[in-house]
Design a protein around this motif. Structure first.
Motif, mmCIF file in Angstrom:
data_model
loop_
_atom_site.group_PDB
_atom_site.id
_atom_site.type_symbol
_atom_site.label_atom_id
_atom_site.label_comp_id
_atom_site.label_asym_id
_atom_site.label_seq_id
_atom_site.Cartn_x
_atom_site.Cartn_y
_atom_site.Cartn_z
ATOM 1 N N THR A 51 37.944 28.911 37.290
ATOM 2 C CA THR A 51 37.596 30.106 37.835
ATOM 3 C C THR A 51 37.793 31.104 36.456
ATOM 4 O OG1 THR A 51 39.718 30.497 38.718
ATOM 5 C CG2 THR A 51 37.665 29.692 40.227
ATOM 6 N N GLU A 52 37.430 32.506 36.610
ATOM 7 C CA GLU A 52 37.744 33.451 35.718
ATOM 8 C C GLU A 52 37.941 34.778 36.262
ATOM 9 O OE1 GLU A 52 35.716 34.750 31.131
ATOM 10 O OE2 GLU A 52 34.652 33.522 32.680
ATOM 11 N N SER A 53 39.076 35.317 35.960
ATOM 12 C CA SER A 53 39.496 36.713 36.801
ATOM 13 C C SER A 53 39.667 37.798 35.777
ATOM 14 C CB SER A 53 40.761 36.294 37.373
ATOM 15 O OG SER A 53 40.678 35.359 38.484
ATOM 16 N N PHE A 54 39.217 38.753 36.223
ATOM 17 C CA PHE A 54 39.353 40.138 35.092
ATOM 18 C C PHE A 54 40.388 40.739 35.471
ATOM 19 C CE2 PHE A 54 35.033 39.111 34.811
ATOM 20 C CZ PHE A 54 34.690 39.638 33.623
ATOM 21 N N VAL A 55 41.161 41.245 34.202
ATOM 22 C CA VAL A 55 42.556 41.778 34.303
ATOM 23 C C VAL A 55 42.538 43.298 33.229
ATOM 24 C CG1 VAL A 55 44.941 41.827 34.021
ATOM 25 C CG2 VAL A 55 43.621 39.651 34.449
ATOM 26 N N PRO A 56 43.097 44.380 33.770
ATOM 27 C CA PRO A 56 42.910 45.470 32.643
ATOM 28 C C PRO A 56 44.060 45.193 31.650
ATOM 29 C CG PRO A 56 43.257 46.089 35.024
ATOM 30 C CD PRO A 56 43.387 44.634 35.169
ATOM 31 N N ILE A 57 43.325 45.576 30.441
ATOM 32 C CA ILE A 57 44.264 45.085 29.157
ATOM 33 C C ILE A 57 44.881 46.356 28.460
ATOM 34 C CG2 ILE A 57 42.296 45.486 27.447
ATOM 35 C CD1 ILE A 57 43.157 43.159 26.160
ATOM 36 N N TYR A 99 38.775 48.231 39.075
ATOM 37 C CA TYR A 99 39.579 49.389 39.129
ATOM 38 C C TYR A 99 40.438 49.658 40.703
ATOM 39 C CZ TYR A 99 38.543 50.944 34.303
ATOM 40 O OH TYR A 99 38.386 51.004 32.924
ATOM 41 N N ASP A 100 39.475 49.735 41.749
ATOM 42 C CA ASP A 100 40.316 49.936 42.939
ATOM 43 C C ASP A 100 40.736 48.620 43.013
ATOM 44 O OD1 ASP A 100 38.702 52.150 43.190
ATOM 45 O OD2 ASP A 100 37.093 51.283 44.314
ATOM 46 N N TYR A 101 40.762 47.514 42.968
ATOM 47 C CA TYR A 101 41.761 46.410 43.342
ATOM 48 C C TYR A 101 42.772 46.656 42.590
ATOM 49 C CZ TYR A 101 43.276 41.702 43.488
ATOM 50 O OH TYR A 101 44.199 40.603 43.825
ATOM 51 N N TYR A 102 42.786 46.912 41.410
ATOM 52 C CA TYR A 102 44.217 46.803 40.674
ATOM 53 C C TYR A 102 44.728 48.496 40.664
ATOM 54 C CZ TYR A 102 43.088 42.643 38.334
ATOM 55 O OH TYR A 102 43.002 41.170 38.036
ATOM 56 N N GLY A 103 44.397 49.057 41.705
ATOM 57 C CA GLY A 103 45.006 50.526 41.908
ATOM 58 C C GLY A 103 44.961 51.617 40.826
ATOM 59 N N ILE A 104 43.844 51.537 39.943
ATOM 60 C CA ILE A 104 43.758 52.523 38.982
ATOM 61 C C ILE A 104 42.816 53.436 39.408
ATOM 62 C CG2 ILE A 104 42.805 52.770 36.610
ATOM 63 C CD1 ILE A 104 43.705 49.733 36.069
ATOM 64 N N ASN A 105 43.104 54.631 39.162
ATOM 65 C CA ASN A 105 42.395 55.907 39.755
ATOM 66 C C ASN A 105 40.932 56.084 38.689
ATOM 67 O OD1 ASN A 105 41.530 58.827 39.306
ATOM 68 N ND2 ASN A 105 42.630 58.488 41.455
ATOM 69 N N TRP A 106 39.866 55.949 39.405
ATOM 70 C CA TRP A 106 38.527 55.931 38.544
ATOM 71 C C TRP A 106 38.485 57.360 38.036
ATOM 72 C CZ3 TRP A 106 35.006 52.857 36.851
ATOM 73 C CH2 TRP A 106 33.628 53.464 36.519
ATOM 74 N N ASP A 107 38.857 58.403 38.715
ATOM 75 C CA ASP A 107 38.656 59.805 37.895
ATOM 76 C C ASP A 107 39.470 59.640 36.602
ATOM 77 O OD1 ASP A 107 36.829 60.430 40.122
ATOM 78 O OD2 ASP A 107 38.602 61.285 41.170
#
Length: 313
Positions: A51-57, A99-107
């Motif tokens: 499997t492949e998961s995305f992570v903010p870098i 972004y929502d999953y990792y709690g990062i504000n979109w704005d």
């Protein structure tokens, strides 16, 4: 923050969380079309990287020989599954979900992208592989494969949607300086260990045996000897009274067996050990990687219709 120059040191390297737990291996890096900065890293997780998961870098860091991200192993493995289009881009919807999953504000992401874009264009078009023009809210902040051909091309990419794209295999291999795969396999090493297999002891005890031995013994018996009177014994014979009573006593002797024992040492007994070598067959399982090349060729049949044929080497 990971820079573009560090991407070659990120790909195929282990990814760990802040507690030192290995999450998987970094496989692709996705860039922001507006800022040109690395935005996401895809991590192969699961058994055999299935499997492949995305992570903010953006908040990740290179630590010695691995990439460390500020998210827990379970959180990364539970990230939503997203689709990457044929061009290697993430849609705005997919990126918004991440972004929502990792709690990062979109704005805040949009504001940062616009601010970065304004700063880069203030330095003049075409600098540092310029990103798209600022302002388009639908395009700002969405990641895409960053071009190095100047402002016009990248502005066009931003105007058409500016979606997230990964650094594909050709780009990655070019950064490494080769276009080959490394095939690995496991090797089995067999050793020996010494362990206790048993005990041996010497024990002394006493037994009684019957011993038979024949020995000669003697005894005395009385035998009456009568001698005639002769000139030689006449004097002794006439020494006593003529007629009288008398007694003569003789002590008889006999031998009997007498048994006594004596303790004598007869031998010394000790224990020693010796090592014997035997051959034992050990069986195990090792994994090996196989590399196959797949090819596709297009042919035309008699009707003029095209057909596709796959091959494998």
């Amino acid at each position: 923050m990971i820079t573009r120059e560090e991407i070659a040191n990120v790909l195929d390297q282990p990814v760990y969380d802040g507690d030192g737990n290995k999450i998987g291996d970094a496989k692709h890096v996705f860039f922001d079309d507006m800022t040109g900065r690395p935005e996401w890293v895809s991590v192969k997780t699961g058994m055999f990287g299935s499997t492949e998961s995305f992570v903010p870098i953006r908040d990740a860091a290179l630590v010695q020989d691995h990439l460390e991200v500020p998210y827990g192993k379970d959180q990364v493995k539970g990230a939503p599954s997203v689709d990457v289009d044929a061009g290697g881009h993430l849609s705005e919807t997919e990126e918004h979900r991440l972004y929502d999953y990792y709690g990062i504000n979109w704005d805040s992401v949009l504001s940062e992208a616009e601010r970065t874009d304004d700063d880069r264009w203030a330095a003049g078009p075409g600098t540092a592989g310029a990103a798209g023009a600022a302002g388009a809210a639908g395009a700002a902040g969405m990641a895409g494969r960053t071009g190095e051909t100047g402002g016009e091309d990248t502005r066009a990419a931003a105007a058409t949607g500016g979606m997230a794209g990964r650094q594909d295999a050709m780009d990655r291999e070019a950064m490494r300086g080769d276009q080959a795969m490394t095939r690995s396999e496991e090797q089995m090493h067999v050793g020996v260990e010494r362990h206790e297999s048993g005990r041996a002891r010497l024990r002394k005890y006493v037994v009684t045996e019957e011993v038979q031995q024949t020995v000669p013994v003697t005894h005395e018996e009385v035998r009456v000897v009568r001698e005639p009177i002769t000139d030689a014994n006449r004097d002794e014979a006439l020494a006593g009274p003529e007629i009288s009573e008398a007694e003569h006593e003789v002590t008889l002797h006999a031998e009997r067996p007498v048994v006594e024992t004596e303790t004598v040492p007869v031998e010394r007994v000790r224990m020693t050990t010796e090592e014997l070598t035997e051959n034992e067959t050990v069986r195990g399982q090792v994994r090996k990687e196989r590399i196959e090349a797949e090819t596709e060729s297009f042919t035309e049949d008699e009707t003029g219709r095209g057909g596709k044929r796959r091959g494998r080497e």
